[in-house]
Design a protein around this motif. Sequence first.
Motif, PDB file in Angstrom:
ATOM      1  N   ALA A   1       0.809  -1.218   0.000  1.00  0.00           N
ATOM      2  CA  ALA A   1       0.000   0.000   0.000  1.00  0.00           C
ATOM      3  C   ALA A   1       0.840   1.264   0.000  1.00  0.00           C
ATOM      4  O   ALA A   1       0.353   2.335  -0.380  1.00  0.00           O
ATOM      5  N   GLU A   2       2.116   1.164   0.398  1.00  0.00           N
ATOM      6  CA  GLU A   2       2.935   2.358   0.573  1.00  0.00           C
ATOM      7  C   GLU A   2       3.945   2.582  -0.540  1.00  0.00           C
ATOM      8  O   GLU A   2       4.558   3.644  -0.624  1.00  0.00           O
ATOM      9  N   LEU A   3       4.145   1.571  -1.401  1.00  0.00           N
ATOM     10  CA  LEU A   3       5.092   1.700  -2.506  1.00  0.00           C
ATOM     11  C   LEU A   3       4.348   1.961  -3.818  1.00  0.00           C
ATOM     12  O   LEU A   3       3.220   1.508  -4.001  1.00  0.00           O
ATOM     13  N   ASP A   4       5.005   2.659  -4.720  1.00  0.00           N
ATOM     14  CA  ASP A   4       4.420   2.979  -6.010  1.00  0.00           C
ATOM     15  C   ASP A   4       4.195   1.685  -6.807  1.00  0.00           C
ATOM     16  O   ASP A   4       5.162   0.963  -7.091  1.00  0.00           O
ATOM     17  N   PRO A   5       2.952   1.357  -7.176  1.00  0.00           N
ATOM     18  CA  PRO A   5       2.684   0.113  -7.907  1.00  0.00           C
ATOM     19  C   PRO A   5       3.289   0.089  -9.301  1.00  0.00           C
ATOM     20  O   PRO A   5       3.424  -0.985  -9.899  1.00  0.00           O
ATOM     21  N   ASP A   6       3.660   1.247  -9.834  1.00  0.00           N
ATOM     22  CA  ASP A   6       4.355   1.274 -11.113  1.00  0.00           C
ATOM     23  C   ASP A   6       5.841   0.985 -10.946  1.00  0.00           C
ATOM     24  O   ASP A   6       6.535   0.690 -11.919  1.00  0.00           O
ATOM     25  N   GLU A   7       6.325   1.074  -9.700  1.00  0.00           N
ATOM     26  CA  GLU A   7       7.745   0.849  -9.416  1.00  0.00           C
ATOM     27  C   GLU A   7       7.995  -0.548  -8.852  1.00  0.00           C
ATOM     28  O   GLU A   7       9.030  -1.168  -9.143  1.00  0.00           O
ATOM     29  N   PHE A   8       7.045  -1.047  -8.037  1.00  0.00           N
ATOM     30  CA  PHE A   8       7.189  -2.369  -7.426  1.00  0.00           C
ATOM     31  C   PHE A   8       5.953  -3.210  -7.710  1.00  0.00           C
ATOM     32  O   PHE A   8       4.826  -2.755  -7.528  1.00  0.00           O
ATOM     33  N   TRP A   9       6.170  -4.449  -8.141  1.00  0.00           N
ATOM     34  CA  TRP A   9       5.087  -5.399  -8.360  1.00  0.00           C
ATOM     35  C   TRP A   9       5.110  -6.463  -7.282  1.00  0.00           C
ATOM     36  O   TRP A   9       6.189  -6.970  -6.927  1.00  0.00           O
ATOM     37  N   GLN A  10       3.939  -6.805  -6.778  1.00  0.00           N
ATOM     38  CA  GLN A  10       3.840  -7.965  -5.912  1.00  0.00           C
ATOM     39  C   GLN A  10       3.703  -9.196  -6.797  1.00  0.00           C
ATOM     40  O   GLN A  10       2.781  -9.289  -7.610  1.00  0.00           O
TER      41      GLN A  10
ATOM     42  N   ARG B   1       2.639 -13.578  -2.329  1.00  0.00           N
ATOM     43  CA  ARG B   1       2.176 -12.961  -1.078  1.00  0.00           C
ATOM     44  C   ARG B   1       3.348 -12.547  -0.192  1.00  0.00           C
ATOM     45  O   ARG B   1       3.199 -11.696   0.691  1.00  0.00           O
ATOM     46  N   ALA B   2       4.534 -13.131  -0.441  1.00  0.00           N
ATOM     47  CA  ALA B   2       5.705 -12.834   0.381  1.00  0.00           C
ATOM     48  C   ALA B   2       6.781 -12.066  -0.370  1.00  0.00           C
ATOM     49  O   ALA B   2       7.885 -11.895   0.154  1.00  0.00           O
ATOM     50  N   THR B   3       6.491 -11.575  -1.590  1.00  0.00           N
ATOM     51  CA  THR B   3       7.550 -10.967  -2.400  1.00  0.00           C
ATOM     52  C   THR B   3       7.061  -9.751  -3.181  1.00  0.00           C
ATOM     53  O   THR B   3       6.014  -9.784  -3.819  1.00  0.00           O
ATOM     54  N   LEU B   4       7.849  -8.696  -3.134  1.00  0.00           N
ATOM     55  CA  LEU B   4       7.683  -7.513  -3.977  1.00  0.00           C
ATOM     56  C   LEU B   4       8.977  -7.322  -4.751  1.00  0.00           C
ATOM     57  O   LEU B   4      10.065  -7.406  -4.173  1.00  0.00           O
ATOM     58  N   VAL B   5       8.889  -7.051  -6.050  1.00  0.00           N
ATOM     59  CA  VAL B   5      10.092  -6.884  -6.857  1.00  0.00           C
ATOM     60  C   VAL B   5      10.035  -5.554  -7.593  1.00  0.00           C
ATOM     61  O   VAL B   5       8.968  -5.113  -8.026  1.00  0.00           O
ATOM     62  N   LYS B   6      11.194  -4.913  -7.718  1.00  0.00           N
ATOM     63  CA  LYS B   6      11.274  -3.656  -8.469  1.00  0.00           C
ATOM     64  C   LYS B   6      11.169  -3.984  -9.954  1.00  0.00           C
ATOM     65  O   LYS B   6      11.935  -4.802 -10.478  1.00  0.00           O
ATOM     66  N   VAL B   7      10.247  -3.342 -10.625  1.00  0.00           N
ATOM     67  CA  VAL B   7       9.931  -3.699 -12.012  1.00  0.00           C
ATOM     68  C   VAL B   7      11.141  -3.553 -12.920  1.00  0.00           C
ATOM     69  O   VAL B   7      11.458  -4.460 -13.700  1.00  0.00           O
ATOM     70  N   ASP B   8      11.830  -2.413 -12.825  1.00  0.00           N
ATOM     71  CA  ASP B   8      12.931  -2.206 -13.764  1.00  0.00           C
ATOM     72  C   ASP B   8      14.204  -2.965 -13.374  1.00  0.00           C
ATOM     73  O   ASP B   8      15.237  -2.842 -14.038  1.00  0.00           O
ATOM     74  N   ALA B   9      14.135  -3.764 -12.288  1.00  0.00           N
ATOM     75  CA  ALA B   9      15.258  -4.639 -11.930  1.00  0.00           C
ATOM     76  C   ALA B   9      15.069  -6.048 -12.482  1.00  0.00           C
ATOM     77  O   ALA B   9      15.971  -6.878 -12.398  1.00  0.00           O
ATOM     78  N   ILE B  10      13.890  -6.334 -13.044  1.00  0.00           N
ATOM     79  CA  ILE B  10      13.626  -7.667 -13.579  1.00  0.00           C
ATOM     80  C   ILE B  10      14.462  -7.877 -14.847  1.00  0.00           C
ATOM     81  O   ILE B  10      14.371  -7.113 -15.809  1.00  0.00           O
ATOM     82  N   ALA B  11      15.283  -8.926 -14.817  1.00  0.00           N
ATOM     83  CA  ALA B  11      16.139  -9.235 -15.968  1.00  0.00           C
ATOM     84  C   ALA B  11      15.488 -10.243 -16.895  1.00  0.00           C
ATOM     85  O   ALA B  11      15.617 -10.150 -18.117  1.00  0.00           O
ATOM     86  N   ALA B  12      14.788 -11.232 -16.315  1.00  0.00           N
ATOM     87  CA  ALA B  12      14.168 -12.273 -17.140  1.00  0.00           C
ATOM     88  C   ALA B  12      13.112 -12.995 -16.324  1.00  0.00           C
ATOM     89  O   ALA B  12      13.146 -12.993 -15.088  1.00  0.00           O
ATOM     90  N   VAL B  13      12.175 -13.621 -17.029  1.00  0.00           N
ATOM     91  CA  VAL B  13      11.160 -14.460 -16.396  1.00  0.00           C
ATOM     92  C   VAL B  13      11.178 -15.806 -17.120  1.00  0.00           C
ATOM     93  O   VAL B  13      11.023 -15.861 -18.346  1.00  0.00           O
ATOM     94  N   THR B  14      11.397 -16.875 -16.383  1.00  0.00           N
ATOM     95  CA  THR B  14      11.487 -18.211 -16.964  1.00  0.00           C
ATOM     96  C   THR B  14      10.570 -19.162 -16.204  1.00  0.00           C
ATOM     97  O   THR B  14       9.975 -18.794 -15.187  1.00  0.00           O
ATOM     98  N   ARG B  15      10.480 -20.394 -16.720  1.00  0.00           N
ATOM     99  CA  ARG B  15       9.732 -21.434 -16.015  1.00  0.00           C
ATOM    100  C   ARG B  15      10.701 -22.495 -15.521  1.00  0.00           C
ATOM    101  O   ARG B  15      11.617 -22.895 -16.244  1.00  0.00           O
ATOM    102  N   ASP B  16      10.473 -22.958 -14.278  1.00  0.00           N
ATOM    103  CA  ASP B  16      11.315 -24.035 -13.753  1.00  0.00           C
ATOM    104  C   ASP B  16      10.755 -25.386 -14.184  1.00  0.00           C
ATOM    105  O   ASP B  16       9.784 -25.465 -14.956  1.00  0.00           O
ATOM    106  N   GLU B  17      11.355 -26.475 -13.674  1.00  0.00           N
ATOM    107  CA  GLU B  17      10.938 -27.807 -14.080  1.00  0.00           C
ATOM    108  C   GLU B  17       9.513 -28.149 -13.660  1.00  0.00           C
ATOM    109  O   GLU B  17       8.875 -29.042 -14.203  1.00  0.00           O
TER     110      GLU B  17
END
Length: 250
Positions: free
Chosen positions: A194-203, A206-222
């Motif tokens: 509720a306190e961080l900019d949703p355009d800057e951080f994505w949930q 339920r236990a993790t928030l990540v900075k959007v422009d820090a995301i390098a890649a999205v993959t699938r595990d086994e």
Amino acid sequence: MPTALIADDERLMRDQIRLALAEAWPELQIVGEAKNGDEAVEMAEDLKPDIAFLDIRMPGRTGLEAAREVCQHAHVVFVTAYDQYAVEAFERGAVDYLMKPVEQDRLARTVERLKARLVEPPPDLNQMLMKLAGSMNGGTQKSYLKWIQASVGNAIRMIATREILFFTADEKYTRVQTCEFEALIRKPIRELVAELDPDEFWQIHRATLVKVDAIAAVTRDERGHLMVSVRGNPEKLEVSRSFGHLFKQM
């Protein structure tokens, strides 16, 4: 000897303000420290300080609400960790403000203004505070956290949100990860959302928030689960099913 009251719900922030004031204004006597707006009002009535340093967002009465009563006795200085769109209103009014973490140069300018104002009684701020509260609560623009106060070993650091890669829940704490170090805070993920900019951080969990422009890649595990890789850190962060829509192209 001038006197002052400090009100902030974070003890470490009260300590920082007190120590900064001791350096910038040695003659100033801190007569009370309150951890919420209600205590600030009670202390102001009892102690009649010349100045009150009020955190804007506190439990009980907010800093703005407390200021309506405190300003009857004291000159008000607001302290905030938010990127306030109401800064212009502060500067136009008879109050001052400090951004967290408090910078010594900025505090020195505030001290000079306060010394000049102490020759006069505190002004009536009620009309200005009502307008300010209305603009903050009912305006279309919302302020977000720009700084996080966190524990790094035995030290306390003020971390700019622009430097943070992600937040993850860690038992009773929340881990704050930057490129250079990790730190711990007590604020839970649900409050940070509720306190961080949703355009800057994505949930992404339920236990993790990540900075959007820090995301390098999205993959699938086994297992077929989405995993986020973050620049500057080898850790991979799992995306829960309920947040998979953020990466629907996957």
